[in-house]
Design a protein around this motif. Structure first.
Motif, PDB file in Angstrom:
ATOM      1  N   PHE A 174       6.011 -12.497  -7.962  1.00  0.00           N
ATOM      2  CA  PHE A 174       4.854 -11.598  -8.334  1.00  0.00           C
ATOM      3  C   PHE A 174       3.436 -12.472  -7.772  1.00  0.00           C
ATOM      4  O   PHE A 174       2.784 -12.038  -6.980  1.00  0.00           O
ATOM      5  CB  PHE A 174       4.248 -10.859  -9.170  1.00  0.00           C
ATOM      6  CG  PHE A 174       4.050 -10.695  -9.494  1.00  0.00           C
ATOM      7  CD1 PHE A 174       4.515  -8.994  -8.729  1.00  0.00           C
ATOM      8  CD2 PHE A 174       2.661 -11.068 -10.311  1.00  0.00           C
ATOM      9  CE1 PHE A 174       2.588  -7.962  -9.388  1.00  0.00           C
ATOM     10  CE2 PHE A 174       1.132 -10.589 -10.209  1.00  0.00           C
ATOM     11  CZ  PHE A 174       1.658  -9.465 -10.412  1.00  0.00           C
ATOM     12  N   ARG A 177       3.678 -13.628  -4.140  1.00  0.00           N
ATOM     13  CA  ARG A 177       3.745 -12.384  -3.164  1.00  0.00           C
ATOM     14  C   ARG A 177       2.350 -11.437  -2.871  1.00  0.00           C
ATOM     15  O   ARG A 177       1.931 -10.485  -2.584  1.00  0.00           O
ATOM     16  CB  ARG A 177       5.258 -11.731  -3.009  1.00  0.00           C
ATOM     17  CG  ARG A 177       4.747 -10.351  -1.872  1.00  0.00           C
ATOM     18  CD  ARG A 177       4.861 -10.897  -0.948  1.00  0.00           C
ATOM     19  NE  ARG A 177       5.645  -9.490   0.117  1.00  0.00           N
ATOM     20  CZ  ARG A 177       4.326  -8.951   0.396  1.00  0.00           C
ATOM     21  NH1 ARG A 177       3.149  -8.856   0.018  1.00  0.00           N
ATOM     22  NH2 ARG A 177       3.938  -7.721   0.719  1.00  0.00           N
ATOM     23  N   LYS A 178       2.383 -11.172  -4.332  1.00  0.00           N
ATOM     24  CA  LYS A 178       1.392  -9.893  -5.114  1.00  0.00           C
ATOM     25  C   LYS A 178      -0.257 -10.465  -5.038  1.00  0.00           C
ATOM     26  O   LYS A 178      -1.650  -9.903  -5.597  1.00  0.00           O
ATOM     27  CB  LYS A 178       1.359  -9.439  -5.899  1.00  0.00           C
ATOM     28  CG  LYS A 178       3.226  -8.538  -5.700  1.00  0.00           C
ATOM     29  CD  LYS A 178       2.231  -7.227  -4.775  1.00  0.00           C
ATOM     30  CE  LYS A 178       3.783  -6.345  -4.479  1.00  0.00           C
ATOM     31  NZ  LYS A 178       3.080  -5.559  -3.917  1.00  0.00           N
ATOM     32  N   THR A 179      -0.501 -11.955  -5.244  1.00  0.00           N
ATOM     33  CA  THR A 179      -2.039 -12.146  -6.294  1.00  0.00           C
ATOM     34  C   THR A 179      -2.624 -13.240  -4.962  1.00  0.00           C
ATOM     35  O   THR A 179      -2.231 -12.793  -4.050  1.00  0.00           O
ATOM     36  CB  THR A 179      -2.035 -12.802  -7.438  1.00  0.00           C
ATOM     37  OG1 THR A 179      -0.968 -14.371  -6.679  1.00  0.00           O
ATOM     38  CG2 THR A 179      -0.870 -12.165  -8.464  1.00  0.00           C
ATOM     39  N   ALA A 180      -3.894 -12.813  -5.259  1.00  0.00           N
ATOM     40  CA  ALA A 180      -4.809 -13.380  -4.023  1.00  0.00           C
ATOM     41  C   ALA A 180      -4.714 -15.145  -4.265  1.00  0.00           C
ATOM     42  O   ALA A 180      -3.803 -15.515  -2.853  1.00  0.00           O
ATOM     43  CB  ALA A 180      -6.212 -13.631  -4.196  1.00  0.00           C
TER      44      ALA A 180
ATOM     45  N   PRO B 369      -4.284  -8.180 -11.365  1.00  0.00           N
ATOM     46  CA  PRO B 369      -3.674  -9.353 -10.528  1.00  0.00           C
ATOM     47  C   PRO B 369      -3.513  -9.269  -9.290  1.00  0.00           C
ATOM     48  O   PRO B 369      -3.495 -10.143  -8.478  1.00  0.00           O
ATOM     49  CB  PRO B 369      -3.223 -10.183 -11.179  1.00  0.00           C
ATOM     50  CG  PRO B 369      -2.026  -9.473 -12.167  1.00  0.00           C
ATOM     51  CD  PRO B 369      -2.795  -8.291 -12.155  1.00  0.00           C
ATOM     52  N   ILE B 371      -2.847  -7.099  -5.485  1.00  0.00           N
ATOM     53  CA  ILE B 371      -4.029  -6.920  -4.363  1.00  0.00           C
ATOM     54  C   ILE B 371      -2.890  -5.481  -4.045  1.00  0.00           C
ATOM     55  O   ILE B 371      -1.803  -5.731  -3.787  1.00  0.00           O
ATOM     56  CB  ILE B 371      -3.982  -7.933  -3.632  1.00  0.00           C
ATOM     57  CG1 ILE B 371      -3.069  -8.656  -2.895  1.00  0.00           C
ATOM     58  CG2 ILE B 371      -5.128  -9.432  -4.033  1.00  0.00           C
ATOM     59  CD1 ILE B 371      -2.836 -10.168  -1.890  1.00  0.00           C
TER      60      ILE B 371
END
Lengths: 326, 501
Positions: A174, A177-180, B369, B371
């Motif tokens: 997560f 792959r998904k956060t800045a 969190p 994006i």
């Protein structure tokens, strides 16, 4: 619909091939639920560890200390529990203290690497020795057993380690792959100068990566201690090999900037299957190291071959030729 | 001075994919002379040198060495003749000693082992002969860049080279190191070694060279003797009357009446790469920075933006002082397109979408969190449309694209933001003409929207064509401002070379 390349398909193919080969060779023993459960159980410690150390790999760094840190954290956990007379409170304190030790080790690595610009290889090579040395001092080079309380021993019993591995991998996936923050990790690993100009703090990201690596190593240490219900200075020794091997087989570039969590977990599972296969076929354990080393070379060579433009050109040519014949 | 011609290149022609780069070029070097070679970027200097040193093949023409025609097809051929090339990127090995470097690959042997005594003795003899401030046993890693260059020269001399080619030898030297090099060059001339000296710096050429060949647009523009080397005349010859008066080479400068957005006062670093620099930039202005390579423009901009440190001085944006870190500058409204695109501009393994998004995660939508992949992708696609990146595949790794498209991606991540100041450093280096025009259009468009564009460039034509106002830097200071009237390439070059009325 994106077309799947050979590279993307190679992992499932290899996994299926492993299953088929082992099923054919040892049909009764391999496919039993207990055996497969055992494979995952044995994989879980380095599966948990690689979920965190992947951050370091993605930066183009390396953490050689995780094997002996795994031992040091196992020792920390067990000694705390023993100190609190095998009470549940002791377990809780032991886990917290152990996670703190892991984070602290990562912080030390990150700060030394970013402040003094020492190569990660050297820093973690040195701390590997230091962590082992500390474990030696704390345990007085003796085996410390810890078969109580249940709150501790349950951590290492199926399916808890497998669940912990899945949670660690899911969180890591997560974040990457998904956060800045995850994007920044790939950017710093791919080109630190460009990342810095884009306003990303290379120092912060680096320190964070080593702390995450230390944190998952501490979880690995706790699980390993619980599985074996004991610890000693050499607990976890050599685990850095398994973790690096999982990463490399899983397609993580040790130069940084490339690799995924599912890839790393795939690598860990392959190691487990390999080990299991060797055991089922009664290959003496003295020969396992030889096989493992050859598998690493094969994985790295296959990966390099796929990236080689000459090989890709050859593939394209064959494809054209086949299209013509059809 | 001996008049015997040692090297002669006659009627050289060369073109790359149909574009003529050298046309009927003639170039000769006499024994024991320092012969300078000058010309603007793209005049054909390096192509000519590469033909002489066997790196490129020529389309037509002949090369004569000591009166005989020779065929050279590799640098090894050229070395055998007695020509040594001192490149900008030095090829000395830092872990070895001076003697080991000088004899690298052809060490004297004794019983099959390296004869260290002889190697050191021979090197010492060479050093003494030419009076270099070196010792044969010095470790090269302990030497400064200036002395390393001397090791490189020594290496050339040890092969009995009669001709040394030096390409911008003072580009990375300090004033003192350069002085020492000039002394060596004069000594070499006394020993009848010929030197081809390529430089942008007029004062060096004036001081050192016996003759000067000027190339312009791939043709011989002039050969001048020492007493004819008059700075203004050389510049006129390099740029050419017809070019200087053609469109795009001269433009009316203007002062922008809008409010000041960026105000830099007394900016200095601690080693004098820029000293007490002050300037103001107005809303909607394209402010050009001219000057020779090494004038301190890049260093100044990096310090204002906050990647490098400065020692004193302030930079304010709309009255608020900057914090001099890249992150805070970006938040304040800065964008920065670095000089070295490949090493500093983009992340080669990541896609256009992710490269464009890199500076913009503060404005890309997120839930908690996490994006939004969709919003990130939409931004990438918007950038591709807005700046015309081709092919328009948003998932293509930027490392696999052409230089022009890579630069557009680098620009793309900034123009997605609410910019106030965009600093671009050599934005079109190594980019084809079509992409250049598009990049100019993007910069002009930004200025129209009120963004301050600061353009650092060594391409004079680009500087004049794109800038509204031009500041010229020399040796770390702003020495000239063009804010009104027509400015030409010659005028900028004269200012950058220190010729001020």
């Amino acid at each position: 619909m994106k077309k799947l390349t050979l590279n993307q398909l190679s992992k499932p193919i290899i996994l299926v091939a492993f299953f088929l080969i082992l099923t054919i060779l040892r049909p009764s023993s391999f496919l039993s639920a207990s055996n497969l459960g055992n494979v995952l159980w044995s994989v879980s410690v380095y599966g948990i560890m690689v979920s965190g150390t992947i951050f370091v790999f993605l930066l183009g760094g390396i953490d050689l200390s995780i094997g002996s840190l795994c031992g040091l954290t196992a020792v920390t956990c067990v000694m705390t529990i023993r100190h609190f007379n095998y009470s549940t409170t002791g377990v809780l304190l032991g886990i917290l203290l152990t996670l703190g030790v892991g984070l602290l080790a990562g912080l030390v690595h990150g700060v030394i690497i970013t402040t003094f610009k020492v190569p990660a290889f050297l820093v973690t090579f040195a701390t590997q020795i230091i962590f082992l040395g500390l474990s030696m001092i704390f345990t007085n080079n003796k085996i410390l057993s810890c078969q109580n309380p249940p709150a501790f021993t349950m951590i290492g019993k199926n399916p808890v380690p497998i669940i912990l591995m899945i949670i660690a991998a899911a969180i890591s996936w997560f974040v990457l792959r998904k956060t800045a923050t995850g994007r920044y990790v790939y950017a710093v690993g791919g080109n630190p100068q460009a990342a810095a100009i884009s306003g990303i703090s290379v120092t912060k990201i680096t320190i964070m990566a080593y702390m995450i690596s230390g944190f998952t190593t501490a979880i690995g240490g706790i699980v390993l201690a619980s599985m074996t219900q004991q610890c000693m200075a050499s607990t976890g020794s050599g685990y850095e090999q398994f973790v690096i091997m999982a990463g490399v087989i899983g397609g993580i570039s040790l130069l940084g900037g490339e690799g995924t969590v599912p890839g790393a977990i795939f690598g860990a599972v392959i190691i487990g299957l390999l080990q299991n296969g060797l055991n089922l076929m009664s290959v003496p354990s003295t020969q396992h190291g030889l096989v493992r080393g050859i598998v690493i070379i094969a994985a790295v060579g296959f990966d390099a071959l796929q990236r080689d433009p000459a090989f890709q050109g050859w593939l394209a040519k064959r494809k054209q030729a086949r299209a013509k014949n059809a | 001075m001996a008049n015997e011609i040692i090297l002669e290149a006659k009627n050289i022609y060369k073109s790359f994919s149909g574009v003529p780069v050298l046309q009927d070029v003639h170039f000769e070097v006499r024994k024991g002379e320092v012969h300078a070679l000058m010309g603007e970027n793209g005049a054909g200097k390096s192509t000519l040198i590469k033909i002489i040193t066997g790196v490129y093949s020529k389309d037509a023409g002949s090369i004569w060495w000591e009166g005989k025609e020779v065929q050279v097809s590799s640098y090894a051929d050229v070395q055998k003749l007695g020509i040594a090339c001192i490149y900008q990127e030095l090829s000395v090995e830092p872990p070895l000693t001076v003697a080991q470097n000088v004899f690298l690959g052809r060490e004297p042997r004794k019983f099959g082992l390296i004869d260290h005594k002889k190697m050191i003795k021979d090197t010492e003899a060479l050093i003494k002969q030419y009076g270099f401030p070196l010792k044969a046993t010095d470790l090269v890693s302990n030497l400064g860049i200036g002395l390393r260059q001397l090791v490189e020269i020594l290496k050339g001399l040890s092969c009995d080279s009669k001709l040394l080619i030096m390409d911008e030898p003072t580009a990375s030297l300090s004033g003192k190191e350069a002085e020492s090099l000039f002394g060596i060059i004069e000594k070499l001339r006394e020993k009848e070694v010929s030197i081809i000296y390529i430089s942008h710096r007029l004062e060096e050429v004036y001081r050192l060279s016996d003759r000067l060949t000027v190339l312009r647009n791939g043709k011989n523009a002039a050969v001048l003797n020492h007493d004819e080397i008059e700075p203004r005349k050389v510049i006129k010859t390099m740029i050419g009357k017809e070019v200087d008066e053609s469109a795009g080479s001269a433009k009316e400068m203007r002062t922008n009446p809008n409010e000041v957005v960026l105000d830099v006062k007394d900016f200095s670093d601690d080693i004098g790469r820029f000293k007490n620099v002050s300037f103001q930039a107005h809303k909607g202005e394209i402010l050009g920075f001219g000057g020779l390579i090494g004038a301190g423009r890049t260093e100044l901009m990096r310090a204002i933006y906050g990647i490098d440190k400065h020692k004193s001085g302030t930079a304010t944006l709309n009255g608020v002082e900057l914090k001099y870190t890249a992150k805070s500058s970006i938040q304040a409204g800065f964008g920065f397109v670095p000089e070295d695109r490949r090493n500093q501009g983009f992340i080669p393994l990541l896609s256009t979408v992710k490269n464009v998004a890199l500076t913009n995660y503060d404005i890309i939508k997120a839930s908690g969190p996490s994006i939004s992949d969709k919003d990130e992708r939409d931004m990438g696609i918007r950038a591709i449309k807005q700046i015309d990146i081709r092919p328009d595949n948003p998932d293509k790794e930027v490392g696999l694209m052409s230089g022009g498209n890579q630069q557009k991606v680098v620009l793309g991540k900034w123009i997605m933001r609410d910019l106030k100041v965009l600093i671009v450093d050599e934005p079109t280096a190594g980019i084809d003409v079509g992409a250049k025009d598009q990049i100019y259009a993007i910069l002009e468009d930004l200025a129209k929207q009120g963004v301050v564009v600061i353009l650092v460039t060594s391409d004079l034509q680009e500087l004049i064509r794109v800038s509204h106002r031009i500041l010229v830097m020399r040796k770390g200071s702003i020495i000239k401002e063009f804010n009104s009237g027509v400015v030409t390439q010659s005028m900028v070059l004269e200012a950058g070379s220190g010729i001020v009325d």
